[in-house]
Motif scaffolding. Structure first.
Motif, short mmCIF file in Angstrom:
data_model
loop_
_atom_site.label_atom_id
_atom_site.label_comp_id
_atom_site.label_asym_id
_atom_site.label_seq_id
_atom_site.Cartn_x
_atom_site.Cartn_y
_atom_site.Cartn_z
N ASP A 45 38.71 65.64 81.64
CA ASP A 45 39.64 65.49 82.76
C ASP A 45 40.80 64.57 82.40
N ARG A 46 41.94 64.84 83.03
CA ARG A 46 43.17 64.11 82.69
C ARG A 46 43.08 62.62 82.97
N GLU A 47 42.37 62.29 84.03
CA GLU A 47 42.27 60.87 84.38
C GLU A 47 41.64 60.08 83.22
N THR A 48 40.54 60.64 82.69
CA THR A 48 39.86 59.94 81.58
C THR A 48 40.73 59.95 80.33
N ALA A 49 41.38 61.10 80.05
CA ALA A 49 42.23 61.18 78.85
C ALA A 49 43.37 60.17 78.96
N ASP A 50 44.01 60.10 80.15
CA ASP A 50 45.12 59.14 80.33
C ASP A 50 44.65 57.72 80.10
N SER A 51 43.48 57.39 80.67
CA SER A 51 43.03 56.00 80.52
C SER A 51 42.58 55.72 79.09
N THR A 52 42.11 56.77 78.38
CA THR A 52 41.77 56.57 76.96
C THR A 52 43.02 56.23 76.16
N THR A 77 40.23 65.24 70.87
CA THR A 77 39.50 65.66 72.07
C THR A 77 39.30 64.50 73.05
N MET A 78 39.56 63.28 72.59
CA MET A 78 39.54 62.12 73.50
C MET A 78 40.85 62.04 74.28
N GLU A 86 49.61 70.94 74.79
CA GLU A 86 50.87 70.21 74.97
C GLU A 86 50.63 68.85 75.61
N TYR A 87 49.69 68.84 76.54
CA TYR A 87 49.32 67.56 77.20
C TYR A 87 48.75 66.59 76.16
N TYR A 93 51.78 61.41 71.24
CA TYR A 93 53.11 60.83 71.00
C TYR A 93 53.27 59.49 71.74
N ARG A 94 52.65 59.40 72.93
CA ARG A 94 52.70 58.13 73.68
C ARG A 94 52.06 57.03 72.82
N LEU A 95 50.96 57.37 72.19
CA LEU A 95 50.27 56.39 71.33
C LEU A 95 51.10 56.10 70.07
N LEU A 96 51.68 57.15 69.49
CA LEU A 96 52.44 56.95 68.25
C LEU A 96 53.71 56.15 68.49
#
Ligand SMILES: Cc1cc2nc3c(=O)[nH]c(=O)nc-3n(C[C@H](O)[C@H](O)[C@H](O)COP(=O)(O)OP(=O)(O)OC[C@H]3O[C@@H](n4cnc5c(N)ncnc54)[C@H](O)[C@@H]3O)c2cc1C
Length: 283
Positions: A45-52, A77-78, A86-87, A93-96
């Motif tokens: 789910d996006r919520e978990t991916a965003d917080s990861t 996959t995290m 794309e997401y 990219y946000r991390l990079l």
């Protein structure tokens, strides 16, 4: 049911960054660099991916603030690869962006073979856009790696070579250890020839002895590559490698989602089961 962390502590540094810092410092003090890995995979789910991704960004900041000699490893996959490519790319990219800002480095771990192509595709985009701040992993057991290593070596990518940790069928991967080792040597030789700083990830003496001899014979200096091992395994060997003038790096996983990683370590080597059993009875 939540399993007790005591089970995993042989292979996992802690459940939080704070619990893991002293171990990172210990390795750094012995001249060993670190790759920190916040454990977890297959987020749905996006919520978990965003917080990861927020946690990974926080990790880069914490490493910088604490002055640790550590980069990070991530699993796509995290960061939402199972949700939308794309997401996931936006998240990477946000991390990079943060890695570039902190002059740090993010390695994309390689997962099971269903993800190989998409991982390489996303890496190639990221490498074009972030260059020295991003690297990838190739697995010598996969039949396809012969082509992948040629292509990525030609690009000058930063590659970690490992055998591969997932259970794969014979149509996809070599099954025999002797063949996997031969492939590992062939691909590592290619990386040593074509790329500036390959990372050789193995605990296998045959491969470690081979790379030392190959480098010496081909006049490849010890500073031109790095040997990587996993936390909890062969610490003395890494210390000896550093004393001998080789570069060594340890992969230090931490976090609460340690079970799949722990299970892979148990299934790849029966001695690891004894290590765990022994650890359980230690204070
Ligand atoms: C830094 C790092 C990152 C990795 N990243 C990935 C990744 O992104 N994707 C992925 O699929 N896999 C990854 N792996 C796991 C890798 O693919 C292998 O599953 C794992 O390293 C086991 O293979 P091996 O070559 O280390 O030794 P093995 O194949 O487990 O063992 C071969 C031989 O090496 C010797 N040996 C092994 N361990 C020890 C020990 N503890 N003490 C003494 N001798 C030993 C023994 O002689 C053994 O018979 C990574 C491994 C490392 C070290």
């Amino acid at each position: 049911m939540k399993l007790p962390f005591a089970l995993a502590r042989r292979f996992v540094a802690g459940e939080t960054f704070e619990q893991s810092v002293s171990k990172v410092r210990y390795f750094n003090e012995h001249g060993i660099k670190v790759t920190l890995d916040l454990l977890g995979e297959n987020v749905k789910d996006r919520e978990t991916a965003d917080s990861t991704v927020d946690e990974y960004i926080g990790l880069l900041q914490n490493i910088h603030t604490a002055g640790l000699k550590s980069t990070i490893s991530v699993k796509l996959t995290m960061m939402g690869l199972d949700i939308d490519t794309e997401y996931c790319k936006d998240n990477l990219y946000r991390l990079l962006d943060e890695a570039r800002e902190k002059d740090s480095f993010v390695r994309i771990d390689m997962e099971g073979s269903d993800y190989t192509q998409v991982t390489i595709d996303l890496f190639k985009d990221a490498f074009r856009d972030y260059g020295k701040h991003v690297g990838i992993v190739l697995q010598s057991y996969l039949h396809r790696t012969k082509q992948d290593v040629a292509e990525l070596a030609e690009l000058g990518a930063d590659v970690r070579m490992c055998k591969g940790a997932y259970k794969e069928p014979s149509r996809v991967a070599l099954q025999d250890m002797a063949d996997i080792r031969e492939a590992f040597k062939e691909y590592t030789a290619m990386l040593l020839e074509k790329t500036t700083y390959p990372r050789i990830a193995t605990h296998d003496d045959e491969l470690i002895d081979w790379v030392k001899a190959y480098a010496a014979e081909n006049k490849i200096g010890k500073p031109r590559f790095e040997i990587q091992m996993l936390y909890g395994l062969r610490e003395e060997t890494m210390i000896d490698l550093v004393k001998d003038g080789y570069n060594a790096r340890v992969y230090v996983p931490y976090g609460t989602m340690w079970f799949p990683y722990f299970k892979r370590r148990l299934t790849e080597r029966k001695e690891n089961i004894f290590f765990v059993a022994r650890n359980l009875f230690k204070k």
